[in-house]
Design an enzyme around this catalytic site. Structure first.
Site, PDB file in Angstrom:
ATOM      1  N   ASP A  30       0.851  -1.188   0.000  1.00  0.00           N
ATOM      2  CA  ASP A  30       0.000   0.000   0.000  1.00  0.00           C
ATOM      3  C   ASP A  30       0.894   1.247   0.000  1.00  0.00           C
ATOM      4  O   ASP A  30       1.883   1.313   0.730  1.00  0.00           O
ATOM      5  CB  ASP A  30      -0.898  -0.008   1.249  1.00  0.00           C
ATOM      6  N   ASN A  87     -12.721  -3.605   2.682  1.00  0.00           N
ATOM      7  CA  ASN A  87     -13.672  -2.494   2.767  1.00  0.00           C
ATOM      8  C   ASN A  87     -14.634  -2.554   1.583  1.00  0.00           C
ATOM      9  O   ASN A  87     -14.214  -2.810   0.444  1.00  0.00           O
ATOM     10  CB  ASN A  87     -12.925  -1.154   2.765  1.00  0.00           C
ATOM     11  N   GLY A  93     -15.670   2.365   3.832  1.00  0.00           N
ATOM     12  CA  GLY A  93     -14.399   3.074   3.662  1.00  0.00           C
ATOM     13  C   GLY A  93     -13.668   2.727   2.386  1.00  0.00           C
ATOM     14  O   GLY A  93     -12.477   3.002   2.248  1.00  0.00           O
ATOM     15  N   GLN A  94     -14.386   2.145   1.421  1.00  0.00           N
ATOM     16  CA  GLN A  94     -13.733   1.779   0.162  1.00  0.00           C
ATOM     17  C   GLN A  94     -13.501   3.017  -0.690  1.00  0.00           C
ATOM     18  O   GLN A  94     -14.437   3.775  -0.942  1.00  0.00           O
ATOM     19  CB  GLN A  94     -14.598   0.768  -0.602  1.00  0.00           C
ATOM     20  N   HIS A 100     -10.182  -5.423  -3.158  1.00  0.00           N
ATOM     21  CA  HIS A 100      -8.837  -5.595  -2.615  1.00  0.00           C
ATOM     22  C   HIS A 100      -8.900  -6.020  -1.165  1.00  0.00           C
ATOM     23  O   HIS A 100      -9.775  -5.583  -0.413  1.00  0.00           O
ATOM     24  CB  HIS A 100      -7.996  -4.324  -2.761  1.00  0.00           C
ATOM     25  N   HIS A 102      -6.865  -5.882   2.288  1.00  0.00           N
ATOM     26  CA  HIS A 102      -5.752  -5.268   3.021  1.00  0.00           C
ATOM     27  C   HIS A 102      -5.137  -6.313   3.946  1.00  0.00           C
ATOM     28  O   HIS A 102      -5.867  -7.027   4.651  1.00  0.00           O
ATOM     29  CB  HIS A 102      -6.246  -4.125   3.928  1.00  0.00           C
TER      30      HIS A 102
HETATM   31  P1  AMP Z   1      -9.703   1.302   0.444  1.00  0.00           P
HETATM   32  O1  AMP Z   1      -9.844   2.585   1.223  1.00  0.00           O
HETATM   33  O2  AMP Z   1     -10.091   0.056   1.191  1.00  0.00           O
HETATM   34  O3  AMP Z   1     -10.399   1.392  -0.916  1.00  0.00           O
HETATM   35  O4  AMP Z   1      -8.154   1.116   0.186  1.00  0.00           O
HETATM   36  C1  AMP Z   1      -7.485   1.654  -0.906  1.00  0.00           C
HETATM   37  C2  AMP Z   1      -6.038   1.619  -0.583  1.00  0.00           C
HETATM   38  O5  AMP Z   1      -5.308   1.745  -1.762  1.00  0.00           O
HETATM   39  C3  AMP Z   1      -5.564   2.728   0.361  1.00  0.00           C
HETATM   40  O6  AMP Z   1      -5.006   2.147   1.531  1.00  0.00           O
HETATM   41  C4  AMP Z   1      -4.529   3.484  -0.460  1.00  0.00           C
HETATM   42  O7  AMP Z   1      -3.446   3.927   0.303  1.00  0.00           O
HETATM   43  C5  AMP Z   1      -4.127   2.434  -1.473  1.00  0.00           C
HETATM   44  N1  AMP Z   1      -3.605   2.909  -2.747  1.00  0.00           N
HETATM   45  C6  AMP Z   1      -4.128   3.876  -3.537  1.00  0.00           C
HETATM   46  N2  AMP Z   1      -3.420   3.978  -4.673  1.00  0.00           N
HETATM   47  C7  AMP Z   1      -2.429   3.052  -4.599  1.00  0.00           C
HETATM   48  C8  AMP Z   1      -1.355   2.674  -5.450  1.00  0.00           C
HETATM   49  N3  AMP Z   1      -1.149   3.269  -6.647  1.00  0.00           N
HETATM   50  N4  AMP Z   1      -0.522   1.676  -5.057  1.00  0.00           N
HETATM   51  C9  AMP Z   1      -0.702   1.092  -3.855  1.00  0.00           C
HETATM   52  N5  AMP Z   1      -1.697   1.399  -3.007  1.00  0.00           N
HETATM   53  C10 AMP Z   1      -2.548   2.368  -3.373  1.00  0.00           C
END
Ligand code: AMP
Length: 114
Positions: A30, A87, A93-94, A100, A102
């Site tokens: 991340d 999420n 919180g998505q 994905h 985490h």
């Molecule tokens: P969510 O809030 O569950 O949708 O998580 C999205 C996650 O993607 C967040 O923790 C961001 O920090 C992460 N994120 C966004 N863009 C990138 C990227 N280019 N590479 C890696 N992680 C990312």
């Protein structure tokens, strides 16, 4: 679903720190880590989130979790434990509309989450 930043990661159009890959999944760190180890595992199939999955995705969802466990082991998280979070939607919180998982570890994580 429309293309997302994770689609670009999967197609190697933008850089990522990739930890694991198989035919169906990809794990990468991340960019905004919330724990000493924080990575994401995504299906290469562009599902928006778990609500977008169906019975035909049963094997894929299992492979996604197996990939998360495999990468967690290789990152040294198995002994002390770790957290797996998915999420879904606005209240979940998505922020990226590509399913994905985490994986967070390397410190004690409190519960409940905020
Ligand atoms: P969510 O809030 O569950 O949708 O998580 C999205 C996650 O993607 C967040 O923790 C961001 O920090 C992460 N994120 C966004 N863009 C990138 C990227 N280019 N590479 C890696 N992680 C990312």
């Amino acid at each position: 679903m429309s293309d997302t930043i994770f689609g670009k990661v999967i197609r190697r159009e933008i850089p990522a720190d990739i930890l694991y890959e198989d035919d169906q999944t990809l794990a990468f760190r991340d960019v905004s880590p919330q724990a000493p180890t924080h990575f994401l595992v995504v299906p290469k199939k562009p599902l928006t989130n778990l609500l977008d999955s169906g019975q035909e995705d049963t094997l894929l969802l299992g492979q996604l979790l197996q990939a998360a466990v495999h990468a967690a082991r290789t990152q040294g998280l198995a002994d002390d434990g770790f957290r797996v979070v998915i999420n879904i939607g606005a209240d979940g919180g998505q922020t990226v509309d590509h399913l994905h998982v985490h994986v967070l570890g390397g410190r004690h994580l409190t519960w409940p989450p905020g």
